[in-house]
Design an enzyme around this catalytic site. Structure first.
Site, mmCIF file in Angstrom:
data_model
loop_
_atom_site.group_PDB
_atom_site.id
_atom_site.type_symbol
_atom_site.label_atom_id
_atom_site.label_comp_id
_atom_site.label_asym_id
_atom_site.label_seq_id
_atom_site.Cartn_x
_atom_site.Cartn_y
_atom_site.Cartn_z
ATOM 1 N N HIS A 57 0.852 -1.197 0.000
ATOM 2 C CA HIS A 57 0.000 0.000 0.000
ATOM 3 C C HIS A 57 0.881 1.239 0.000
ATOM 4 O O HIS A 57 2.102 1.126 0.063
ATOM 5 C CB HIS A 57 -1.007 -0.016 1.152
ATOM 6 C CG HIS A 57 -0.428 0.075 2.537
ATOM 7 N ND1 HIS A 57 0.394 -0.897 3.082
ATOM 8 C CD2 HIS A 57 -0.551 1.027 3.508
ATOM 9 C CE1 HIS A 57 0.722 -0.557 4.315
ATOM 10 N NE2 HIS A 57 0.177 0.609 4.605
ATOM 11 N N HIS A 59 1.369 3.942 1.992
ATOM 12 C CA HIS A 59 1.904 4.708 3.123
ATOM 13 C C HIS A 59 3.422 4.827 3.053
ATOM 14 O O HIS A 59 4.112 3.949 2.536
ATOM 15 C CB HIS A 59 1.473 4.077 4.452
ATOM 16 C CG HIS A 59 0.030 4.354 4.783
ATOM 17 N ND1 HIS A 59 -0.699 3.576 5.658
ATOM 18 C CD2 HIS A 59 -0.814 5.316 4.343
ATOM 19 C CE1 HIS A 59 -1.932 4.050 5.740
ATOM 20 N NE2 HIS A 59 -2.032 5.105 4.953
ATOM 21 N N ASP A 61 5.823 4.537 5.143
ATOM 22 C CA ASP A 61 6.658 3.477 5.726
ATOM 23 C C ASP A 61 6.545 2.157 4.941
ATOM 24 O O ASP A 61 7.044 1.116 5.387
ATOM 25 C CB ASP A 61 6.324 3.266 7.212
ATOM 26 C CG ASP A 61 4.897 2.819 7.448
ATOM 27 O OD1 ASP A 61 3.971 3.381 6.836
ATOM 28 O OD2 ASP A 61 4.697 1.882 8.254
ATOM 29 N N HIS A 62 5.934 2.230 3.758
ATOM 30 C CA HIS A 62 5.823 1.048 2.888
ATOM 31 C C HIS A 62 6.319 1.310 1.469
ATOM 32 O O HIS A 62 6.777 0.389 0.796
ATOM 33 C CB HIS A 62 4.378 0.535 2.868
ATOM 34 C CG HIS A 62 3.925 0.092 4.224
ATOM 35 N ND1 HIS A 62 3.941 -1.219 4.628
ATOM 36 C CD2 HIS A 62 3.530 0.812 5.306
ATOM 37 C CE1 HIS A 62 3.558 -1.290 5.898
ATOM 38 N NE2 HIS A 62 3.301 -0.069 6.332
ATOM 39 N N HIS A 115 -7.509 -0.786 5.478
ATOM 40 C CA HIS A 115 -6.484 0.120 6.030
ATOM 41 C C HIS A 115 -6.277 1.267 5.035
ATOM 42 O O HIS A 115 -6.310 2.443 5.410
ATOM 43 C CB HIS A 115 -5.204 -0.669 6.266
ATOM 44 C CG HIS A 115 -4.047 0.135 6.756
ATOM 45 N ND1 HIS A 115 -4.017 0.732 7.987
ATOM 46 C CD2 HIS A 115 -2.855 0.436 6.170
ATOM 47 C CE1 HIS A 115 -2.857 1.369 8.137
ATOM 48 N NE2 HIS A 115 -2.149 1.212 7.055
ATOM 49 N N ASP A 134 -0.157 -3.958 6.294
ATOM 50 C CA ASP A 134 -0.820 -3.437 7.493
ATOM 51 C C ASP A 134 -2.277 -3.879 7.582
ATOM 52 O O ASP A 134 -3.114 -3.176 8.149
ATOM 53 C CB ASP A 134 -0.774 -1.900 7.503
ATOM 54 C CG ASP A 134 0.605 -1.357 7.814
ATOM 55 O OD1 ASP A 134 1.521 -2.155 8.101
ATOM 56 O OD2 ASP A 134 0.766 -0.124 7.755
ATOM 57 N N HIS A 172 4.516 -4.672 11.056
ATOM 58 C CA HIS A 172 4.850 -3.945 12.287
ATOM 59 C C HIS A 172 4.912 -4.869 13.499
ATOM 60 O O HIS A 172 4.191 -5.866 13.566
ATOM 61 C CB HIS A 172 3.808 -2.854 12.588
ATOM 62 C CG HIS A 172 3.830 -1.708 11.624
ATOM 63 N ND1 HIS A 172 4.657 -0.625 11.784
ATOM 64 C CD2 HIS A 172 3.128 -1.495 10.492
ATOM 65 C CE1 HIS A 172 4.445 0.230 10.785
ATOM 66 N NE2 HIS A 172 3.527 -0.272 9.973
HETATM 67 FE FE FE Z 1 2.718 0.684 8.167
HETATM 68 ZN ZN ZN Z 2 0.007 1.612 6.607
#
Ligand code: FE
Ligand code: ZN
Length: 256
Positions: A57, A59, A61-62, A115, A134, A172
């Protein structure tokens, strides 16, 4: 056939990064790009060359490391078609049941919106492995930033259809906090009680709680257990539909 090799490592404050490697061809994918330095260190440790990025996805941090890694390695970037405008450097946008090759291996795409609106998972069925980003966590699930409870519940059901012995790699280390919440809504689940104790012991030793399995999550993760009488009694929804119990459980976790 040789075994698919998976290398897990820490990135940022609580992300896990993954390299997936097909030893027959040398093809190597990063599952998401949380942190370039951590990914490059992992590549160097294993002696692997990055050929693909598989994004779950959009985001940061991805997908935050996509551009820098593509510039350095000229790797092919695969990502969710529902978020293709948000994935830096995307070469191929994929959706439900599309097949993605990694050397001689195949991953099947499972669309798991909730998400984010286009979130996808990568299922290597031959290896009984799924990368869920996530969407599903150990004893938890992703926050509903862009989707509805109904969408997320449908997505989680797709993951529950995978064989119980499927290894689940999530993005995570949220497990200890998730366990406290899980115990608060399903206080009489003996399997959960034992697992929470094990998790505390693991974290005290600095060990990872990821990966998990579909079977273990079905037995202990409150977001997969809206049918549980114990959970229903806690949230006061004995006769409600599963999706409504799920929505209430997610709502309570947001305020826990
Ligand atoms: Fe994340
Ligand atoms: Zn995320």
């Amino acid at each position: 056939m040789t075994k698919l090799e998976i290398h897990q490592f820490e990135a940022l404050s609580d992300n896990y990064g993954y390299l997936v490697h097909d030893p027959d061809t040398g093809a190597t994918a990063a599952i998401d790009t949380p942190e370039v330095a951590a990914i490059e260190k992992a590549l160097a440790e294993k002696g692997w060359k990055l050929t693909h990025i598989f994004n779950t996805h959009h985001h940061f941090d991805h997908a935050g490391g996509n551009a820098e890694l593509k510039a350095k390695y000229n790797c092919e970037i695969i990502g969710p078609k529902g978020e293709k405008d948000l994935i830096p450097g995307i070469d191929r946008a994929v959706g439900q049941d599309d097949i993605v090759d990694l050397g001689n291996r195949q991953a099947r795409i499972i669309e798991v919106p909730g998400h984010t609106r286009g979130h996808i998972a990568y299922s290597f069925a031959g290896d009984h492995v799924v990368f869920v980003g996530d969407t599903l966590f150990v004893l938890g699930c992703g926050r509903l930033f862009e989707g509805t409870p109904q969408q997320m519940w449908t997505s989680l059901n797709k993951l529950m259809e995978l064989p119980d012995d499927t290894t689940v790699y999530c993005a995570h280390e949220y497990t200890q906090a998730n366990a406290r919440f899980a115990l608060s809504v399903e206080p009489h689940n003996a399997t959960l009680i034992a697992r929470a104790k094990e998790i505390d012991e693991k974290r005290a030793r600095g060990e990872w709680t990821v990966p998990t399995t579909i079977g273990l999550e079905k037995a202990t993760n409150p977001f997969l257990r809206p049918a549980s009488i114990d959970l229903r009694a806690t949230v006061g929804m004995v006769d409600a539909a599963d999706v409504d119990v799920f929505a209430e459980t997610r709502h309570r976790k947001d305020n826990f």
